[in-house]
Scaffold this motif. Structure first.
Motif, short mmCIF file in Angstrom:
data_model
loop_
_atom_site.label_atom_id
_atom_site.label_comp_id
_atom_site.label_asym_id
_atom_site.label_seq_id
_atom_site.Cartn_x
_atom_site.Cartn_y
_atom_site.Cartn_z
N LYS A 281 -2.56 -16.58 2.93
CA LYS A 281 -1.18 -16.03 2.50
C LYS A 281 -1.37 -15.18 1.50
N LYS B 190 -0.28 -11.87 -1.10
CA LYS B 190 0.93 -11.36 -1.99
C LYS B 190 0.74 -10.03 -2.57
N TYR C 21 5.77 -8.54 -1.04
CA TYR C 21 5.81 -9.37 0.09
C TYR C 21 4.78 -10.44 0.41
N LEU C 22 4.79 -11.22 1.21
CA LEU C 22 3.98 -12.18 1.67
C LEU C 22 3.49 -11.84 2.99
#
Lengths: 273, 351
Positions: free
Chosen positions: B263, B265, B251-252
């Protein structure tokens, strides 16, 4: 460095329109050229907070800005509802396939929408009316919870209804004193003779339960599974068919969708949940 | 490609470590973990008899990584070449699977692709499969079939080293003083050992047989309540997906620093309840049995349909790791029994 698909481009919210008690439209200007096809979606980032997928509601023909209508439903949408003009955002995308508008040429386009589901439909609707002569007709059935919950009120009740080749009917789940039109879920304003079933496509977008019953109704009317186009709402995160959140059977909704025909997905479990 | 004999492993590893970071298996008692190789340390180097406990994906798709910085994009750090020693056939096959996802044309994950280009793979033969190893039933072998730069097989008095790529070939050439000719005797020994280990695997998994291709067995049982029953023993620890070398969900999420946003990961698990939930509350897999069903369908049906290969290599890490009692082999066995039963019923109806 290969192109980084996780990198958002910068953008700014230049206007915010109150559509209904729970829905606002945001006019977003990307700093770089950004084009999308109707029905494709974008990942909109609230910097430092997170991102969420939305299908722009404006026409793809407008390329210097886009409108995104957003219902307050979760954490990111609540933050977006609190923000003001000038808010910086990130934009990734566009992702997915969009509506195959060219395939609709020569046919009647039967659009059934509910609630904030009108947002992607507005973009499609605008794309269709830009070349309305290519289609036999555009028939739109749209339902909202109450009259106050209608979005795009200015155009929905007025200019859109006057377009030649367009037929719009509206309904609410619950009327107020002013409402003189139909009361009931959207399928109550759908009739078998709304369009010529043999030469029409159906486009459905709205809350899952509404999409389920609208699809069942269309099957009753005699539409084939392959004539019914559904905009699936899943938890799209990466947008590029890797992270797995939006998987619907073998499909990645983000990459293979979000628009599917019913025959593509009907065999998979829990598609309406 | 070239096959040579090597009497001592350390000079080869030191030669590699002189060029790039090298990770080697460290015996941690009940299992192996990866550790950075230090040529100056006086520790014996061993060929791990089975796969390392932690999944090989960590080298290409780390638990957590920086995916983007904005508003001003940051030029990502250059990835330096690195080498990993001790990967097994299951690991190599899992990398092949991850390549399909992360190196997919037009949708490349730039971080994965960059690491993959810089990774030098030194695989080794398995010598004593774990009870949980079941690669043989899913086309795996206890020795590398492809996808390595060099492969090492332990034999009496030394090692057989085989090049599997031009990069590996090059390394053998530049260090030719370390090697001698691999005689027919050591090659025969390698072959005999491989056959022996394969036999051992087959014996261990003698009761795990499929009456049809595994995708057909899983697809046949996709509506079966086997998944719901099996899920009752799952404690949702998600270890199965974390430790799996092919599971690649992530998920980011976004974070903020003083003057920039990023962002990130991070690994995720399809067994997590809110994994597929949307903001409006809808969740196609809110029931644990449905999540297990989806995991099996993804591994054995959906992935195969999309990429032409199963998403399970039979490494058995999930069997070892999980805190509950869901055993992927037991589930497949039950699905096969159901397939067999239903097949017979179907045959009867047909008559």
């Amino acid at each position: 460095m290969n192109q980084n698909l996780y990198q958002p481009i910068n953008g700014e919210i230049i206007d915010i329109i109150d559509e209904s008690p729970t829905i606002k439209s945001f006019v977003v200007v990307p700093e770089e050229e950004f084009r999308f096809a109707t029905g494709q979606f974008v990942e909109l980032t609230m910097p430092g907070e997170g991102e969420a997928p939305f299908t722009p509601s404006s026409s793809p023909a407008i390329t210097d800005k886009m409108e995104i209508s957003i219902m307050k439903a979760g954490r990111i949408t609540a933050l977006l509802h609190e923000c003001e003009k000038g808010q910086k955002v990130g934009i990734r995308g566009p992702y997915g396939n969009g509506y195959p508008v060219d395939d609709f040429a020569g046919k009647e386009v039967y659009i059934i929408g509910g609630g904030v589901g009108l947002a992607p439909i507005r973009s499609l609707f605008l794309s269709l009316v830009e070349r309305i002569k290519d289609f036999k007709s555009v028939v739109c059935r749209y339902g909202a919870k109450t009259p106050a919950d209608f979005i795009y009120k200015n155009t929905l009740f007025d200019s859109w209804q006057k377009i030649e080749g367009v037929n719009i009917k509206l309904t609410v789940d619950q009327a107020d004193g002013q409402w003189k039109d139909n009361v009931g879920v959207v399928t109550t304003i759908c009739a078998k003779d709304d369009v010529d079933v043999k030469n029409a496509v159906v486009v459905i977008c709205g809350p899952p339960i509404m999409m389920k019953f609208a699809t069942m109704k269309m099957l009753e009317f005699g539409f084939k599974d392959s004539q019914i186009y559904l905009s699936m709402e899943k938890n799209m995160s990466c947008g590029i068919g890797k992270c797995g959140h939006c998987m619907l059977g073998k499909y990645y909704v983000c990459k293979d969708g979000p628009v599917f025909t019913y025959d593509q997905i009907k065999k998979y479990p829990n598609i309406w949940d | 490609m070239r096959i040579v004999f090597l009497s001592d492993l350390k000079p080869l590893l030191s030669a590699i470590a002189a060029q790039m970071d090298l990770y080697i298996p460290k015996n941690a008692g009940t299992h192996y973990v990866y550790d950075r190789y230090d040529p100056s340390a006086d520790v014996p180097v061993e060929v791990n008899h089975i796969r390392v406990c932690t999944p090989s994906k960590e080298f290409l798709f780390p638990l957590r990584e920086l995916a983007a910085v904005f508003p001003e994009p940051l030029e990502p750090k250059e990835i330096e070449p690195f080498a990993v020693f001790g990967l097994k056939d299951c690991d190599l096959r899992s990398i092949e699977i991850l390549d399909k996802v992360f190196a997919e044309k037009e949708f490349e994950d730039p971080f994965y692709v960059k690491r993959r280009e810089k990774m030098f793979i030194i695989s080794s033969d398995c010598s004593d499969p774990a009870d949980s190893c079941f690669c043989n039933v899913l086309n795996g072998r206890p020795f590398a079939q492809s996808g390595f730069d060099l492969n090492v097989s332990k034999v009496k008095g030394g090692f057989v080293v085989e090049a599997g790529s031009l990069k590996g070939e090059e390394l053998l050439k530049t260090n030719s003083e370390l090697f001698s000719k691999a005689g027919d005797d050591v090659l025969a020994e390698r072959q005999a050992q491989r056959a022996e280990t394969q036999k051992q695997l087959e014996q261990n998994n003698a009761d795990l047989k499929f009456d049809a291709p595994v995708n057909e067995i899983v697809e046949n049982g996709q509506d079966s309540d086997i998944f719901d029953q099996e899920a009752t023993t799952c404690v949702e620890c998600q270890a199965c997906t974390r430790v799996c070398p092919t599971c690649h969900c992530f998920y980011l999420y976004d974070t903020k620093k003083d003057d920039y946003f990023s962002k990130m990961k991070m690994w995720d698990s399809c067994m997590r309840i809110a994994y597929a939930e949307v903001a409006g509350g809808a969740n196609p897999r809110k029931i644990l049995g449905d999540r297990l069903r989806h995991r099996f369908m993804h591994k054995f049906s959906y992935f195969l349909e999309r990429y032409g290969v199963d998403m399970c290599v039979g490494c058995g890490r999930c069997v070892d790791a999980e805190a509950g009692d869901v055993d992927i082999r037991a589930v497949l066995k039950k699905l096969n029994e159901e397939f067999e039963r239903e097949g017979k019923n179907k045959a009867k109806v047909g008559k």
